[in-house]
Design a protein around this motif. Structure first.
Motif, mmCIF file in Angstrom:
data_model
loop_
_atom_site.group_PDB
_atom_site.id
_atom_site.type_symbol
_atom_site.label_atom_id
_atom_site.label_comp_id
_atom_site.label_asym_id
_atom_site.label_seq_id
_atom_site.Cartn_x
_atom_site.Cartn_y
_atom_site.Cartn_z
ATOM 1 N N ALA A 63 -6.798 -0.102 -3.537
ATOM 2 C CA ALA A 63 -6.441 -1.472 -3.916
ATOM 3 C C ALA A 63 -6.517 -2.255 -2.288
ATOM 4 C CB ALA A 63 -5.027 -1.976 -4.280
ATOM 5 N N HIS A 64 -6.155 -1.611 -1.329
ATOM 6 C CA HIS A 64 -6.234 -1.963 0.215
ATOM 7 C C HIS A 64 -7.847 -2.278 0.521
ATOM 8 C CE1 HIS A 64 -6.801 -1.352 4.261
ATOM 9 N NE2 HIS A 64 -5.692 -2.003 4.503
ATOM 10 N N ASP A 65 -8.632 -1.558 -0.071
ATOM 11 C CA ASP A 65 -10.001 -1.634 0.231
ATOM 12 C C ASP A 65 -10.451 -2.670 -0.424
ATOM 13 O OD1 ASP A 65 -9.903 0.624 2.300
ATOM 14 O OD2 ASP A 65 -11.160 1.911 0.878
ATOM 15 N N GLU A 66 -10.281 -3.095 -1.723
ATOM 16 C CA GLU A 66 -10.722 -4.193 -2.428
ATOM 17 C C GLU A 66 -10.274 -5.469 -1.997
ATOM 18 O OE1 GLU A 66 -11.274 -1.557 -6.601
ATOM 19 O OE2 GLU A 66 -9.144 -2.327 -5.959
ATOM 20 N N PHE A 67 -8.829 -5.488 -1.610
ATOM 21 C CA PHE A 67 -8.036 -6.512 -0.893
ATOM 22 C C PHE A 67 -8.968 -6.822 0.301
ATOM 23 C CE2 PHE A 67 -4.137 -6.294 -3.356
ATOM 24 C CZ PHE A 67 -4.048 -7.593 -3.950
ATOM 25 N N TRP A 93 0.097 1.278 3.401
ATOM 26 C CA TRP A 93 1.335 2.027 3.601
ATOM 27 C C TRP A 93 1.338 2.701 4.973
ATOM 28 C CZ3 TRP A 93 0.607 7.285 4.196
ATOM 29 C CH2 TRP A 93 -0.644 7.726 3.954
ATOM 30 N N LEU A 94 0.426 2.543 5.908
ATOM 31 C CA LEU A 94 0.517 2.876 7.307
ATOM 32 C C LEU A 94 0.847 1.748 8.216
ATOM 33 C CD1 LEU A 94 -2.488 5.327 7.407
ATOM 34 C CD2 LEU A 94 -0.164 6.011 7.194
ATOM 35 N N ASN A 95 1.019 0.631 7.799
ATOM 36 C CA ASN A 95 1.454 -0.436 8.630
ATOM 37 C C ASN A 95 2.737 -0.221 8.971
ATOM 38 O OD1 ASN A 95 2.935 -1.251 6.429
ATOM 39 N ND2 ASN A 95 2.081 -3.139 6.016
ATOM 40 N N LYS A 96 2.756 -0.894 10.588
ATOM 41 C CA LYS A 96 4.181 -1.045 11.054
ATOM 42 C C LYS A 96 5.307 -1.991 10.510
ATOM 43 C CE LYS A 96 1.826 0.921 15.147
ATOM 44 N NZ LYS A 96 1.556 0.606 16.629
ATOM 45 N N SER A 97 5.610 -1.585 9.307
ATOM 46 C CA SER A 97 6.699 -2.677 8.715
ATOM 47 C C SER A 97 7.844 -1.856 8.442
ATOM 48 C CB SER A 97 6.212 -3.262 7.463
ATOM 49 O OG SER A 97 6.173 -2.396 6.334
ATOM 50 N N ASP A 98 8.799 -2.516 8.021
ATOM 51 C CA ASP A 98 10.140 -1.768 7.631
ATOM 52 C C ASP A 98 10.253 -1.203 6.415
ATOM 53 O OD1 ASP A 98 10.384 -4.093 6.159
ATOM 54 O OD2 ASP A 98 12.069 -4.891 6.759
ATOM 55 N N MET A 99 8.859 -1.101 5.812
ATOM 56 C CA MET A 99 9.026 -0.539 4.486
ATOM 57 C C MET A 99 8.426 0.957 4.509
ATOM 58 S SD MET A 99 7.053 -3.579 2.267
ATOM 59 C CE MET A 99 7.432 -2.732 0.599
ATOM 60 N N ASP A 100 9.058 1.837 3.983
ATOM 61 C CA ASP A 100 8.674 3.231 3.915
ATOM 62 C C ASP A 100 7.539 3.508 2.770
ATOM 63 O OD1 ASP A 100 8.938 5.984 4.729
ATOM 64 O OD2 ASP A 100 10.966 6.091 4.545
ATOM 65 N N ILE A 101 7.351 4.639 2.954
ATOM 66 C CA ILE A 101 6.360 5.279 1.978
ATOM 67 C C ILE A 101 6.847 6.253 0.844
ATOM 68 C CG2 ILE A 101 4.447 4.972 3.476
ATOM 69 C CD1 ILE A 101 4.421 8.099 3.860
#
Length: 232
Positions: A63-67, A93-101
């Protein structure tokens, strides 16, 4: 008499002043956005229901590639463009945010990205309706983007070679590599675009080979390995 002269001048300005161009997205481009958004929505919905963490990660990457493909086109349709940007961020999901994986966080990411896909689809449908009611003067279709990317790559490589400076040449190859990657992502989402997709992949391979080559003392050999002839 003065009033009559002013009236004539104003009338002349109204006749001879060109109106501002009204650019917009081609209907085919907006149709593609709608199809891609629907694909993202369905894919992420199914992934969330299965609650399989590994499968969810794969679907987020797809989905990341499609977006990403939509974000890279630079749509005139503002709402659809911003939805693509936001959706891409949630899927990365590799971005530097406060969200984990972990699984629960990936479900949140997928759910939020799915909402952005719905928003993007609705926005593209509204823009398509407006375009049919009030057709734009000029449009920028997906084929134009691919041609523009090919021209950018050709200029990068030609300028890099002409510089006869390997520092500049390597920078030009790096930029060409990024444009090839963007083209690959876009082509992967299009119907009957296999030739462009394969050419972009071959371009990436050739750029990587040039950067890793130990023949920097022989620019002509590097040039032969680069995709300069078939990108026109």
């Amino acid at each position: 008499m003065l009033n009559r002269v002013l009236f004539v001048c104003i009338l002349a300005l109204g006749v001879f002043t060109t109106s501002k161009a009204h650019p917009g997205d081609a209907p085919e481009t907006l149709d593609w956005v709608i199809r891609t958004a629907t694909q993202i929505e369905n894919s992420l919905s199914d992934a969330v229901l299965t609650t399989d963490w590994s499968n969810l990660l794969i679907k987020l990457m797809e989905a990341h590639d499609e977006f990403d493909a939509i974000a890279l086109t630079g749509l005139y349709c503002h709402e659809a463009r911003t939805a693509a940007e936001t959706g891409r961020t949630f899927c990365n999901w590799l971005n530097k945010s406060d969200m984990d994986i972990d699984l629960n966080t990936c479900i949140v990411r997928a759910t939020e990205a799915r909402l952005q896909a719905i928003r993007m689809k609705n926005a593209a449908e509204a823009c398509l309706h407006d375009a049919r009611q009030n057709p734009p003067d000029t449009t920028f279709a997906l084929a134009d983007i691919i041609r523009s990317n090919a021209e950018t790559i050709e200029h990068d490589l030609s300028d890099g070679l002409a510089s006869e400076d390997f520092h500049i040449f390597s920078q030009k190859i790096e930029h060409a590599e990024r444009v090839f990657h963007n083209t690959e992502i876009l082509a992967a989402t299009l119907i009957d675009c296999d030739e462009v997709y394969l050419a972009a992949r071959e371009g990436l391979r050739a750029c990587s080979a040039a950067l890793l080559s130990d023949e920097w003392g022989q620019p002509s050999n590097i040039y032969k390995s680069l995709p300069c002839s078939w990108i026109k």
